[in-house]
Scaffold this motif. Structure first.
Motif, PDB file in Angstrom:
ATOM      1  N   PHE A  53       0.815  -1.220   0.000  1.00 42.46           N
ATOM      2  CA  PHE A  53       0.000   0.000   0.000  1.00 42.46           C
ATOM      3  C   PHE A  53       0.846   1.267   0.000  1.00 42.46           C
ATOM      4  O   PHE A  53       0.431   2.308  -0.538  1.00 42.46           O
ATOM      5  CB  PHE A  53      -0.976  -0.008   1.178  1.00 42.46           C
ATOM      6  N   LEU A  54       2.038   1.203   0.582  1.00 39.21           N
ATOM      7  CA  LEU A  54       2.919   2.370   0.586  1.00 39.21           C
ATOM      8  C   LEU A  54       3.456   2.667  -0.813  1.00 39.21           C
ATOM      9  O   LEU A  54       3.505   3.826  -1.243  1.00 39.21           O
ATOM     10  CB  LEU A  54       4.079   2.142   1.544  1.00 39.21           C
ATOM     11  N   TYR A  55       3.850   1.618  -1.513  1.00 41.78           N
ATOM     12  CA  TYR A  55       4.365   1.802  -2.864  1.00 41.78           C
ATOM     13  C   TYR A  55       3.245   2.199  -3.825  1.00 41.78           C
ATOM     14  O   TYR A  55       3.473   2.954  -4.778  1.00 41.78           O
ATOM     15  CB  TYR A  55       5.095   0.536  -3.315  1.00 41.78           C
ATOM     16  N   ALA A  56       2.040   1.730  -3.545  1.00 38.73           N
ATOM     17  CA  ALA A  56       0.890   2.156  -4.337  1.00 38.73           C
ATOM     18  C   ALA A  56       0.609   3.637  -4.115  1.00 38.73           C
ATOM     19  O   ALA A  56       0.363   4.387  -5.069  1.00 38.73           O
ATOM     20  CB  ALA A  56      -0.338   1.320  -3.975  1.00 38.73           C
ATOM     21  N   ALA A  57       0.661   4.067  -2.861  1.00 41.60           N
ATOM     22  CA  ALA A  57       0.422   5.475  -2.555  1.00 41.60           C
ATOM     23  C   ALA A  57       1.466   6.370  -3.210  1.00 41.60           C
ATOM     24  O   ALA A  57       1.152   7.456  -3.713  1.00 41.60           O
ATOM     25  CB  ALA A  57       0.410   5.685  -1.044  1.00 41.60           C
ATOM     26  N   GLU A  58       2.707   5.902  -3.216  1.00 42.86           N
ATOM     27  CA  GLU A  58       3.780   6.676  -3.847  1.00 42.86           C
ATOM     28  C   GLU A  58       3.588   6.748  -5.351  1.00 42.86           C
ATOM     29  O   GLU A  58       3.632   7.833  -5.956  1.00 42.86           O
ATOM     30  CB  GLU A  58       5.128   6.037  -3.514  1.00 42.86           C
ATOM     31  N   SER A  59       3.354   5.601  -5.988  1.00 41.85           N
ATOM     32  CA  SER A  59       3.275   5.564  -7.452  1.00 41.85           C
ATOM     33  C   SER A  59       2.029   6.257  -7.989  1.00 41.85           C
ATOM     34  O   SER A  59       2.055   6.824  -9.089  1.00 41.85           O
ATOM     35  CB  SER A  59       3.311   4.121  -7.947  1.00 41.85           C
ATOM     36  N   GLN A  60       0.950   6.212  -7.224  1.00 41.51           N
ATOM     37  CA  GLN A  60      -0.290   6.856  -7.664  1.00 41.51           C
ATOM     38  C   GLN A  60      -0.336   8.340  -7.315  1.00 41.51           C
ATOM     39  O   GLN A  60      -1.304   9.027  -7.635  1.00 41.51           O
ATOM     40  CB  GLN A  60      -1.489   6.145  -7.030  1.00 41.51           C
ATOM     41  N   GLY A  61       0.698   8.831  -6.671  1.00 43.16           N
ATOM     42  CA  GLY A  61       0.793  10.257  -6.372  1.00 43.16           C
ATOM     43  C   GLY A  61       0.019  10.714  -5.155  1.00 43.16           C
ATOM     44  O   GLY A  61      -0.159  11.918  -4.942  1.00 43.16           O
ATOM     45  N   LYS A  71      10.058   9.217   2.526  1.00 42.12           N
ATOM     46  CA  LYS A  71      11.257   8.415   2.333  1.00 42.12           C
ATOM     47  C   LYS A  71      11.089   7.109   3.083  1.00 42.12           C
ATOM     48  O   LYS A  71      11.031   7.087   4.319  1.00 42.12           O
ATOM     49  CB  LYS A  71      12.484   9.174   2.844  1.00 42.12           C
ATOM     50  N   LEU A  72      10.975   6.003   2.356  1.00 45.68           N
ATOM     51  CA  LEU A  72      10.827   4.685   2.959  1.00 45.68           C
ATOM     52  C   LEU A  72      12.207   4.061   3.127  1.00 45.68           C
ATOM     53  O   LEU A  72      12.963   3.953   2.170  1.00 45.68           O
ATOM     54  CB  LEU A  72       9.948   3.785   2.082  1.00 45.68           C
ATOM     55  N   GLU A  73      12.522   3.655   4.337  1.00 41.74           N
ATOM     56  CA  GLU A  73      13.837   3.087   4.611  1.00 41.74           C
ATOM     57  C   GLU A  73      13.708   1.758   5.339  1.00 41.74           C
ATOM     58  O   GLU A  73      12.780   1.546   6.118  1.00 41.74           O
ATOM     59  CB  GLU A  73      14.671   4.050   5.461  1.00 41.74           C
ATOM     60  N   THR A  74      14.668   0.883   5.089  1.00 41.60           N
ATOM     61  CA  THR A  74      14.753  -0.393   5.800  1.00 41.60           C
ATOM     62  C   THR A  74      15.871  -0.277   6.817  1.00 41.60           C
ATOM     63  O   THR A  74      17.018  -0.024   6.452  1.00 41.60           O
ATOM     64  CB  THR A  74      15.057  -1.545   4.831  1.00 41.60           C
ATOM     65  N   PRO A  75      15.577  -0.451   8.113  1.00 48.51           N
ATOM     66  CA  PRO A  75      16.638  -0.340   9.124  1.00 48.51           C
ATOM     67  C   PRO A  75      17.617  -1.496   9.003  1.00 48.51           C
ATOM     68  O   PRO A  75      17.280  -2.584   8.531  1.00 48.51           O
ATOM     69  CB  PRO A  75      15.870  -0.406  10.453  1.00 48.51           C
ATOM     70  N   ALA A  76      18.858  -1.246   9.415  1.00 46.53           N
ATOM     71  CA  ALA A  76      19.883  -2.289   9.353  1.00 46.53           C
ATOM     72  C   ALA A  76      19.513  -3.476  10.219  1.00 46.53           C
ATOM     73  O   ALA A  76      19.821  -4.617   9.896  1.00 46.53           O
ATOM     74  CB  ALA A  76      21.229  -1.717   9.786  1.00 46.53           C
ATOM     75  N   ILE A 245      -1.359   9.194   6.830  1.00 47.05           N
ATOM     76  CA  ILE A 245      -2.316   8.100   7.022  1.00 47.05           C
ATOM     77  C   ILE A 245      -3.424   8.164   5.969  1.00 47.05           C
ATOM     78  O   ILE A 245      -3.839   7.129   5.417  1.00 47.05           O
ATOM     79  CB  ILE A 245      -2.896   8.145   8.447  1.00 47.05           C
ATOM     80  N   GLU A 246      -3.894   9.351   5.666  1.00 48.19           N
ATOM     81  CA  GLU A 246      -4.947   9.498   4.657  1.00 48.19           C
ATOM     82  C   GLU A 246      -4.448   9.065   3.284  1.00 48.19           C
ATOM     83  O   GLU A 246      -5.159   8.378   2.535  1.00 48.19           O
ATOM     84  CB  GLU A 246      -5.437  10.949   4.620  1.00 48.19           C
ATOM     85  N   ALA A 247      -3.228   9.455   2.943  1.00 49.89           N
ATOM     86  CA  ALA A 247      -2.658   9.065   1.651  1.00 49.89           C
ATOM     87  C   ALA A 247      -2.391   7.563   1.612  1.00 49.89           C
ATOM     88  O   ALA A 247      -2.648   6.898   0.601  1.00 49.89           O
ATOM     89  CB  ALA A 247      -1.377   9.855   1.388  1.00 49.89           C
ATOM     90  N   ALA A 248      -1.881   7.027   2.708  1.00 51.51           N
ATOM     91  CA  ALA A 248      -1.623   5.592   2.785  1.00 51.51           C
ATOM     92  C   ALA A 248      -2.928   4.805   2.675  1.00 51.51           C
ATOM     93  O   ALA A 248      -2.967   3.718   2.076  1.00 51.51           O
ATOM     94  CB  ALA A 248      -0.915   5.255   4.091  1.00 51.51           C
ATOM     95  N   SER A 249      -3.999   5.357   3.231  1.00 54.26           N
ATOM     96  CA  SER A 249      -5.308   4.708   3.136  1.00 54.26           C
ATOM     97  C   SER A 249      -5.779   4.637   1.692  1.00 54.26           C
ATOM     98  O   SER A 249      -6.383   3.637   1.270  1.00 54.26           O
ATOM     99  CB  SER A 249      -6.334   5.462   3.990  1.00 54.26           C
ATOM    100  N   LYS A 250      -5.495   5.674   0.929  1.00 56.74           N
ATOM    101  CA  LYS A 250      -5.815   5.640  -0.505  1.00 56.74           C
ATOM    102  C   LYS A 250      -4.974   4.559  -1.203  1.00 56.74           C
ATOM    103  O   LYS A 250      -5.449   3.875  -2.108  1.00 56.74           O
ATOM    104  CB  LYS A 250      -5.563   7.009  -1.135  1.00 56.74           C
ATOM    105  N   GLY A 251      -3.723   4.454  -0.772  1.00 57.86           N
ATOM    106  CA  GLY A 251      -2.870   3.416  -1.330  1.00 57.86           C
ATOM    107  C   GLY A 251      -3.399   2.030  -1.022  1.00 57.86           C
ATOM    108  O   GLY A 251      -3.335   1.121  -1.865  1.00 57.86           O
ATOM    109  N   GLN A 252      -3.941   1.838   0.181  1.00 60.28           N
ATOM    110  CA  GLN A 252      -4.527   0.550   0.538  1.00 60.28           C
ATOM    111  C   GLN A 252      -5.788   0.278  -0.278  1.00 60.28           C
ATOM    112  O   GLN A 252      -6.013  -0.855  -0.733  1.00 60.28           O
ATOM    113  CB  GLN A 252      -4.844   0.516   2.033  1.00 60.28           C
ATOM    114  N   ALA A 253      -6.604   1.301  -0.473  1.00 60.80           N
ATOM    115  CA  ALA A 253      -7.812   1.132  -1.281  1.00 60.80           C
ATOM    116  C   ALA A 253      -7.453   0.747  -2.717  1.00 60.80           C
ATOM    117  O   ALA A 253      -8.110  -0.109  -3.324  1.00 60.80           O
ATOM    118  CB  ALA A 253      -8.639   2.417  -1.265  1.00 60.80           C
ATOM    119  N   TYR A 254      -6.394   1.368  -3.245  1.00 62.68           N
ATOM    120  CA  TYR A 254      -5.936   1.015  -4.585  1.00 62.68           C
ATOM    121  C   TYR A 254      -5.453  -0.439  -4.618  1.00 62.68           C
ATOM    122  O   TYR A 254      -5.744  -1.189  -5.561  1.00 62.68           O
ATOM    123  CB  TYR A 254      -4.813   1.948  -5.030  1.00 62.68           C
TER     124      TYR A 254
END
Length: 333
Positions: A53-61, A71-76, A245-254
């Motif tokens: 859903f995060l990558y969907a939110a990013e790609s869909q703007g 900025k999405l990061e993976t901790p060490a 959270i609102e944008a991420a929710s749109k990403g989840q809906a997508y």
């Protein structure tokens, strides 16, 4: 193997306490060159189906529309996410409901701002051929777990709730060799594996499994994955976090309406260091989507009842160093 588990609480508490002494406050809102608010979000593990859903939110703007540069990061190390957000090194971090409660009992200023996966993924796996019909049948059998005592408490609760005697269950610390311990029959069952990951990998190796959900046997129906921020971060950045959270929710809906397309967005961004199995991730997403569904409530909404149930269970099993209250642990923004 997945080192995403949260229950190494002693090391976590010590590390966070030291870091709090070295850094004060929370990550402040930063403006990018385009006037967008920057947010650093730490994942719990390398990008996989649960993060679709995060990558969907990013790609869909959707983040951009919300005035955010995320900025999405993976901790060490997966334990680092909570440490870093609590000391202002990041704005948001994926974590685990029970970890938040344990951390707050140690005066670590973390709160959950959203429930992402609303039900347990960590479940008991046994081989179909071994004839375990319910948790009480583990009496006299061996359960492998990943060095984490709370996993024993999950099994003990399940066995007792099912009418069995937990003292008759044998435990073997297999570290993170959960899958080999099952395929080599070193153990009769495992706890610590996730139904959307280890289960799928075991099945891909030809293992036929029976799975038992802890929430059906005396363990609270807890949130497996939550989104966290520091207390001061919520105070300072509440508007930006709410927009996230609102944008991420749109990403989840997508993602719900376009699962294949959304998953491809994730797969296209996968790390070369952690290549994904497309077949496994597709099955994983199909498992996850219903468990992320909040029904009539907004995506990521949280309930006081869930937090109270988790606190009470942790306290009953000696996992909290002091009492905490549900309203101290979460915020619905």
């Amino acid at each position: 193997m997945m080192l995403r588990n949260w229950r190494k609480s002693a090391k976590l508490v010590l590390a966070v306490t030291l870091m709090i002494g070295a850094a004060a406050g929370c990550a402040s809102k930063k403006q990018s060159g385009e006037g967008e608010t920057e947010l650093t979000v730490l994942l719990d593990w390398y990008p996989n189906a649960v993060h679709t859903f995060l990558y969907a939110a990013e790609s869909q703007g959707y983040f951009k529309e919300a005035g955010l540069k995320v900025k999405l990061e993976t901790p060490a190390d997966t334990n680092d996410a909570l440490k870093l957000v609590s000391t202002g090194k990041a704005d948001l971090a994926f974590s685990y409901q029970m970890q938040v409660a344990v951390a707050r009992a140690e005066d670590i200023p973390i709160v959950s701002v959203g429930a992402i996966v609303r039900h347990p993924l960590n479940q008991l796996f046994v081989r179909d051929s071994d004839g375990v019909q319910s948790p009480k049948d583990l009496e006299g059998r061996t359960v492998g777990y990943p060095s984490l005592p709370l996993d024993e408490e999950l099994i003990n609760t399940m066995v007792k709730s099912d009418g069995g005697d937990p003292s008759k269950v044998k435990y073997v610390d297999v570290g993170w060799d959960l899958i080999p311990s099952m395929t080599t029959k070193k153990v009769d069952g495992i706890i610590g594996g996730y139904i959307n990951h280890e289960k799928l990998l075991l099945e891909k190796e030809g293992q036929k499994l029976t799975v038992f959900d802890p929430s059906k046997y005396g363990v609270p129906d807890y949130y497996e994955l939550v989104l966290t921020a520091s207390e001061s971060g919520v105070e300072k950045n509440s508007d930006a976090i709410k927009r996230f959270i609102e944008a991420a929710s749109k990403g989840q809906a997508y993602t719900v309406s376009h699962p294949d397309e959304a998953l491809k967005l994730l797969l296209d961004q996968q790390s070369a260091d952690f290549p994904l199995d497309a077949e496994v991730e597709k099955k994983s997403l199909a498992i996850l989507l219903p468990l992320m569904d909040a029904g009539n409530e907004p995506f990521m909404s949280q309930s006081a009842q869930s937090w109270s149930d988790v606190i009470n269970w942790l306290k009953e099993h000696g996992q909290l160093s002091k009492d905490v209250k549900a309203d101290e642990l979460y915020r619905n923004l």
